[in-house]
Enzyme design. Structure first.
Site, PDB file in Angstrom:
ATOM      1  N   ARG A  77       0.783  -1.233  -0.117  1.00  0.00           N
ATOM      2  CA  ARG A  77      -0.133  -0.125  -0.071  1.00  0.00           C
ATOM      3  C   ARG A  77       0.771   1.262   0.049  1.00  0.00           C
ATOM      4  NH1 ARG A  77      -3.837  -2.297  -1.226  1.00  0.00           N
ATOM      5  NH2 ARG A  77      -5.890  -2.319  -0.452  1.00  0.00           N
TER       6      ARG A  77
ATOM      7  N   GLU B 128      -1.832   8.117  -4.048  1.00  0.00           N
ATOM      8  CA  GLU B 128      -2.367   7.539  -5.369  1.00  0.00           C
ATOM      9  C   GLU B 128      -3.765   7.793  -5.813  1.00  0.00           C
ATOM     10  OE1 GLU B 128      -1.368   3.295  -4.812  1.00  0.00           O
ATOM     11  OE2 GLU B 128      -3.211   2.887  -5.155  1.00  0.00           O
TER      12      GLU B 128
ATOM     13  N   HIS C 231      -0.925   0.448  -9.498  1.00  0.00           N
ATOM     14  CA  HIS C 231      -1.655  -0.268  -8.871  1.00  0.00           C
ATOM     15  C   HIS C 231      -2.377  -1.667  -9.467  1.00  0.00           C
ATOM     16  CE1 HIS C 231      -3.607  -0.405  -4.410  1.00  0.00           C
ATOM     17  NE2 HIS C 231      -3.676  -1.681  -4.849  1.00  0.00           N
ATOM     18  N   ILE C 232      -1.548  -2.446 -10.010  1.00  0.00           N
ATOM     19  CA  ILE C 232      -2.103  -3.436 -10.953  1.00  0.00           C
ATOM     20  C   ILE C 232      -1.866  -4.811 -10.234  1.00  0.00           C
ATOM     21  CG2 ILE C 232      -2.507  -2.102 -13.061  1.00  0.00           C
ATOM     22  CD1 ILE C 232      -0.044  -3.085 -14.029  1.00  0.00           C
TER      23      ILE C 232
END
Ligand code: GLV
Length: 329
Positions: free
Chosen positions: A239, A268, A286-287
């Site tokens: 995170r 983000e 963030h994938i």
């Protein structure tokens, strides 16, 4: 009348169909990122909500949505949800563990390898037309096989990364976690528990996989990065906010560590502007869990939970991955 539920973001059409069999469903097919007042407005009259890892479910929202009985997230991380506040109001909460473990570990490993072997940096060089001849030390990075893998956080995803390193790449594995694994699991993973300082000092490739909480905010900042080898890489797939991105950018600029791989960022989708200018960091939006089968499995698991929490389907009354199942007792 059927109970009403809300799906907060655009999802696969068959996910909507599964819910429509039992509920009045409001969707967000335009995939608008609602503000908190907008989210609260859309939640009026809803018994359940399908969320992702980004909608904050807090005390103020719960107070404004008294009919809400279930909050089902398709993310594994649930730092966006105040679970004790939900429990206090009798609202069932679920997340989506397990189904994304291997996919996320694949990606963490890929990001670590891309940072170590300078893959995106060298691709940019090639695409820019700058490649005119083969050179003996061009983009010579660090080896991954046989290097020491450091895993910060040793939950399901950390263990899957450790397995890849130990079994696939012959890496000695060090880890740090608040609770130590049992000896049999450590042996199966070929992993050794060390204190956080030793982990930082001795790892060639550090991968961060701890959940975000107040306790893990800036768990890795300037002081921690200063302990790392100058040849080391740091990968964060956990995170934003666990790593101090400003401190990391400074360390990368000054070559105090070799490279980083980041899939998550403080604040983000905004990214620290200096990170965008640095060649020695691989950046992805963030994938880590984004293979098609896994994103579908995550969404289906959130639906399984929502159906069960609202009393329908084969698992009714027993949401499979509830975080506070006691509220249905
Ligand atoms: C993604 O970050 C998740 O928590 O599922």
């Amino acid at each position: 009348m059927k109970p009403a539920v809300l799906i907060c973001r655009a999802v696969f059409p068959d996910i909507i169909d599964r819910l429509r069999e039992h509920f009045e469903v409001e969707t967000n097919e335009a995939d608008v990122v609602w503000t908190q007042p907008e989210l609260i407005a859309h939640l009026q009259g809803k018994a359940g909500v399908f969320i992702t890892g980004t909608q904050p479910i807090d005390t103020a929202l719960l107070a404004d949505c008294p009919e809400l009985r279930a909050v089902c997230s398709m993310a594994v991380g649930y730092n966006n949800i105040d679970v004790p506040a939900c429990t206090a109001r009798g609202v069932l909460v679920s997340n989506a563990p397990d189904v994304l473990t291997e996919t996320t570990a694949d990606f963490g490993f890929a990001l670590m390898m891309a940072a170590a072997r300078r893959i995106t940096e060298s691709e940019h060089f090639l695409r820019s037309g700058a490649w005119t001849k083969w050179t003996v030390n061009a983009f010579a990075g660090a080896d991954v096989h046989g290097a020491t893998l450091g895993v910060l956080g040793m939950g399901r995803i950390g263990q899957a990364i450790a397995r890849r390193g130990a079994l696939g790449f012959g890496m000695p594995v060090l880890y740090h976690n608040r609770s130590r694994l049992d000896a049999a699991t450590e042996a199966a993973l070929g992993a050794r528990w060390v204190d956080k300082e030793t982990l930082l000092r001795d790892s060639d490739h550090l991968v961060i996989v701890v959940p975000y909480s107040a306790a893990s905010h800036h768990l890795v900042g300037a002081a921690e990065i200063a302990l790392m080898k100058t040849s080391a890489t740091l990968t964060n797939i956990a995170r934003g906010g666990i790593v101090d991105d400003a401190a990391l950018a400074r360390a990368l600029r000054e070559h105090r560590i070799a490279a980083a791989g980041l899939d998550v960022f403080e604040g983000e989708p905004a990214v620290h502007p200096e990170l965008l200018t640095l060649p020695n960091v691989v950046l992805t939006p963030h994938i880590a869990s984004a293979s098609l089968p896994t994103r579908r499995a995550m969404a289906n698991l959130a639906v399984d939970n929502l159906l069960a929490a609202l009393g329908v389907g084969p698992q009714k009354g027993k949401p499979p991955t509830a975080l506070n199942p006691g509220v249905l007792a």
